[in-house]
Design a protein around this motif. Structure first.
Motif, PDB file in Angstrom:
ATOM      1  N   LEU A 227       0.831  -1.208   0.000  1.00  0.00           N
ATOM      2  CA  LEU A 227       0.000   0.000   0.000  1.00  0.00           C
ATOM      3  C   LEU A 227       0.862   1.254   0.000  1.00  0.00           C
ATOM      4  O   LEU A 227       0.552   2.236  -0.689  1.00  0.00           O
ATOM      5  N   TYR A 228       1.947   1.238   0.765  1.00  0.00           N
ATOM      6  CA  TYR A 228       2.844   2.394   0.793  1.00  0.00           C
ATOM      7  C   TYR A 228       3.532   2.612  -0.555  1.00  0.00           C
ATOM      8  O   TYR A 228       3.757   3.749  -0.968  1.00  0.00           O
ATOM      9  N   ILE A 229       3.873   1.518  -1.232  1.00  0.00           N
ATOM     10  CA  ILE A 229       4.497   1.655  -2.558  1.00  0.00           C
ATOM     11  C   ILE A 229       3.509   2.281  -3.546  1.00  0.00           C
ATOM     12  O   ILE A 229       3.860   3.193  -4.308  1.00  0.00           O
ATOM     13  N   ALA A 230       2.271   1.789  -3.539  1.00  0.00           N
ATOM     14  CA  ALA A 230       1.247   2.368  -4.417  1.00  0.00           C
ATOM     15  C   ALA A 230       1.000   3.827  -4.070  1.00  0.00           C
ATOM     16  O   ALA A 230       0.863   4.681  -4.959  1.00  0.00           O
ATOM     17  N   LEU A 231       0.948   4.138  -2.780  1.00  0.00           N
ATOM     18  CA  LEU A 231       0.741   5.524  -2.341  1.00  0.00           C
ATOM     19  C   LEU A 231       1.885   6.417  -2.789  1.00  0.00           C
ATOM     20  O   LEU A 231       1.663   7.555  -3.243  1.00  0.00           O
ATOM     21  N   PHE A 233       3.985   6.137  -5.414  1.00  0.00           N
ATOM     22  CA  PHE A 233       3.991   6.420  -6.852  1.00  0.00           C
ATOM     23  C   PHE A 233       2.821   7.305  -7.261  1.00  0.00           C
ATOM     24  O   PHE A 233       2.984   8.245  -8.043  1.00  0.00           O
ATOM     25  N   ARG A 234       1.631   7.020  -6.747  1.00  0.00           N
ATOM     26  CA  ARG A 234       0.470   7.789  -7.168  1.00  0.00           C
ATOM     27  C   ARG A 234       0.491   9.214  -6.614  1.00  0.00           C
ATOM     28  O   ARG A 234       0.110  10.158  -7.287  1.00  0.00           O
ATOM     29  N   LEU A 235       0.926   9.360  -5.353  1.00  0.00           N
ATOM     30  CA  LEU A 235       0.946  10.699  -4.768  1.00  0.00           C
ATOM     31  C   LEU A 235       1.987  11.579  -5.447  1.00  0.00           C
ATOM     32  O   LEU A 235       1.735  12.764  -5.714  1.00  0.00           O
ATOM     33  N   MET A 236       3.151  11.019  -5.765  1.00  0.00           N
ATOM     34  CA  MET A 236       4.176  11.794  -6.469  1.00  0.00           C
ATOM     35  C   MET A 236       3.685  12.236  -7.842  1.00  0.00           C
ATOM     36  O   MET A 236       3.921  13.375  -8.256  1.00  0.00           O
ATOM     37  N   ALA A 237       3.005  11.339  -8.543  1.00  0.00           N
ATOM     38  CA  ALA A 237       2.486  11.690  -9.871  1.00  0.00           C
ATOM     39  C   ALA A 237       1.364  12.713  -9.781  1.00  0.00           C
ATOM     40  O   ALA A 237       1.276  13.628 -10.606  1.00  0.00           O
ATOM     41  N   LEU A 284       8.052  22.588  -5.621  1.00  0.00           N
ATOM     42  CA  LEU A 284       7.327  21.333  -5.801  1.00  0.00           C
ATOM     43  C   LEU A 284       8.253  20.143  -5.581  1.00  0.00           C
ATOM     44  O   LEU A 284       7.859  19.144  -4.967  1.00  0.00           O
ATOM     45  N   TRP A 285       9.494  20.250  -6.057  1.00  0.00           N
ATOM     46  CA  TRP A 285      10.470  19.178  -5.854  1.00  0.00           C
ATOM     47  C   TRP A 285      10.748  18.980  -4.363  1.00  0.00           C
ATOM     48  O   TRP A 285      10.799  17.833  -3.882  1.00  0.00           O
ATOM     49  N   VAL A 286      10.935  20.050  -3.631  1.00  0.00           N
ATOM     50  CA  VAL A 286      11.186  19.945  -2.189  1.00  0.00           C
ATOM     51  C   VAL A 286       9.983  19.299  -1.494  1.00  0.00           C
ATOM     52  O   VAL A 286      10.137  18.410  -0.638  1.00  0.00           O
ATOM     53  N   PHE A 287       8.808  19.733  -1.880  1.00  0.00           N
ATOM     54  CA  PHE A 287       7.577  19.211  -1.304  1.00  0.00           C
ATOM     55  C   PHE A 287       7.469  17.702  -1.539  1.00  0.00           C
ATOM     56  O   PHE A 287       7.199  16.918  -0.614  1.00  0.00           O
ATOM     57  N   ILE A 288       7.684  17.272  -2.782  1.00  0.00           N
ATOM     58  CA  ILE A 288       7.599  15.851  -3.126  1.00  0.00           C
ATOM     59  C   ILE A 288       8.696  15.061  -2.421  1.00  0.00           C
ATOM     60  O   ILE A 288       8.464  13.939  -1.938  1.00  0.00           O
ATOM     61  N   ASN A 289       9.898  15.627  -2.350  1.00  0.00           N
ATOM     62  CA  ASN A 289      11.012  14.928  -1.720  1.00  0.00           C
ATOM     63  C   ASN A 289      10.737  14.658  -0.242  1.00  0.00           C
ATOM     64  O   ASN A 289      11.005  13.563   0.268  1.00  0.00           O
ATOM     65  N   ILE A 290      10.195  15.642   0.457  1.00  0.00           N
ATOM     66  CA  ILE A 290       9.896  15.478   1.891  1.00  0.00           C
ATOM     67  C   ILE A 290       8.829  14.402   2.086  1.00  0.00           C
ATOM     68  O   ILE A 290       8.963  13.511   2.941  1.00  0.00           O
ATOM     69  N   ILE A 291       7.764  14.464   1.295  1.00  0.00           N
ATOM     70  CA  ILE A 291       6.681  13.484   1.427  1.00  0.00           C
ATOM     71  C   ILE A 291       7.173  12.083   1.069  1.00  0.00           C
ATOM     72  O   ILE A 291       6.851  11.097   1.756  1.00  0.00           O
ATOM     73  N   LYS A 293      10.189  10.815   1.277  1.00  0.00           N
ATOM     74  CA  LYS A 293      11.049  10.273   2.338  1.00  0.00           C
ATOM     75  C   LYS A 293      10.225   9.744   3.501  1.00  0.00           C
ATOM     76  O   LYS A 293      10.542   8.696   4.077  1.00  0.00           O
ATOM     77  N   GLN A 294       9.164  10.447   3.853  1.00  0.00           N
ATOM     78  CA  GLN A 294       8.315  10.002   4.950  1.00  0.00           C
ATOM     79  C   GLN A 294       7.588   8.700   4.590  1.00  0.00           C
ATOM     80  O   GLN A 294       7.480   7.791   5.419  1.00  0.00           O
ATOM     81  N   ILE A 295       7.116   8.597   3.348  1.00  0.00           N
ATOM     82  CA  ILE A 295       6.419   7.382   2.926  1.00  0.00           C
ATOM     83  C   ILE A 295       7.383   6.203   2.882  1.00  0.00           C
ATOM     84  O   ILE A 295       7.050   5.091   3.325  1.00  0.00           O
ATOM     85  N   VAL A 296       8.584   6.416   2.348  1.00  0.00           N
ATOM     86  CA  VAL A 296       9.585   5.340   2.286  1.00  0.00           C
ATOM     87  C   VAL A 296       9.976   4.885   3.686  1.00  0.00           C
ATOM     88  O   VAL A 296      10.144   3.685   3.943  1.00  0.00           O
TER      89      VAL A 296
END
Length: 311
Positions: A227-231, A233-237, A284-291, A293-296
């Protein structure tokens, strides 16, 4: 003495490492290094140009420091674009994860010929380009010839605004995104379900565990890594979505769907303020990078917990 010399020569030959063996680690690392360099060069250039007034209209440019950043971060356009980005990403990802998980569980439990057919049929939206899918949906939602409009007319709903109204534009874009990308979440969750061990479920069945009990205490904890892997990829996109929104309304009506990606495109290429547009992308890159890292981090913890390595 001759025998000792022969033995030493043989030992030295054994200690000689062939050139191919020495070069093999560098050859393995080389592609990743080349890709990393290819990524870092435009990234560093983007940071540099964001500190300038670079524009396609002017042959020369000058260093302006943090002026672009301060103006953007204090502007209403940035706040509006950030809010649209967050709303679009949240609703589209939440719906896709929920539907994908539900459909995956149903198909995994059925395990018959119908489920096999549906697994193939549900992959079709992934084969359609987002722009093409958006154009198809525009035709289906058309107030004069659209099939969905004709269906709504049966229930007395006539002339539904869809993407033409600020109140329903986001809903329309999210609906198209869900149609395209739910299959991706479904496939990842289904793969995770099929990889789960059967022995815990057999033991729970013998002990009389209910379906809800098994799902809450067995399926969900062991399924969390998938579920975290799916989250992820989809959230980043979804956070950097461009194609669906641009093909649907180009950010309209007005600035209703102007997220960070579209705002950066409009500022950089339509208004020719390239240096001023880059901070949108970098934020946007910083925002995605922070999120990400937390998901991983949570995914690794869930993986250890599912493997029994962590309480």
């Amino acid at each position: 003495m001759k025998e000792q010399n022969k033995n030493s020569a043989a030992a030295s030959e054994l200690n000689v490492v062939p050139f191919k063996t020495k070069a093999l680690p560098y050859m393995i690392v080389a592609p990743a290094l080349i890709i990393t360099i290819g990524i870092m060069i435009p990234f560093v250039m983007a940071i540099y140009y964001s500190l300038t007034n670079f524009s396609f209209r002017m042959p020369t440019y000058s260093f302006v420091g943090l002026r672009n950043w301060t103006q953007i971060l204090a502007s209403k356009e940035f706040l509006k674009a950030t809010w649209v980005t967050i709303k679009y990403a949240f609703f589209s990802t939440a719906i896709e994860m929920g539907l994908g998980m539900g459909v995956a569980i149903i198909l995994n439990n059925l395990n018959n010929r119908f489920s096999k057919i549906m697994r193939v049929a549900l992959i079709f939206p992934l084969m359609v380009a987002p722009v093409t899918a958006t154009i198809i949906w525009q035709l289906m939602l058309n107030n004069s010839v659209g099939i969905i409009e004709k269906f709504l007319n049966i229930f007395g709903i006539v002339g539904f605004p869809w993407a033409a109204s600020p109140k329903t534009a986001l809903m329309t874009a999210v609906m198209i995104d869900v149609w395209v990308n739910t299959s991706f979440c479904m496939l990842l969750v289904l793969a995770g379900l099929q990889s789960l061990p059967k022995s815990p479920f057999e033991s729970a069945k013998i002990d009389g565990g209910s379906t809800m009990f098994n799902f809450r205490n067995l399926t969900l904890p062991m399924l969390k890594p998938s579920l975290y892997i799916a989250l992820l990829f989809r959230l980043m996109a979804a956070l950097q979505e461009y194609a669906v929104i641009f093909a649907l309304t180009k950010g309209g009506p007005g600035d209703t769907l102007m997220n960070l990606s579209l705002t950066a495109y409009q500022t950089g290429f339509q208004f020719q303020k390239f240096g001023y547009a880059l901070p949108y992308i970098l934020v946007l890159w910083v925002f995605i990078n922070i999120i990400a890292k937390q998901i991983v981090k949570r995914q690794r913890a869930a993986q250890k917990q599912a493997a029994g390595l962590e309480e």
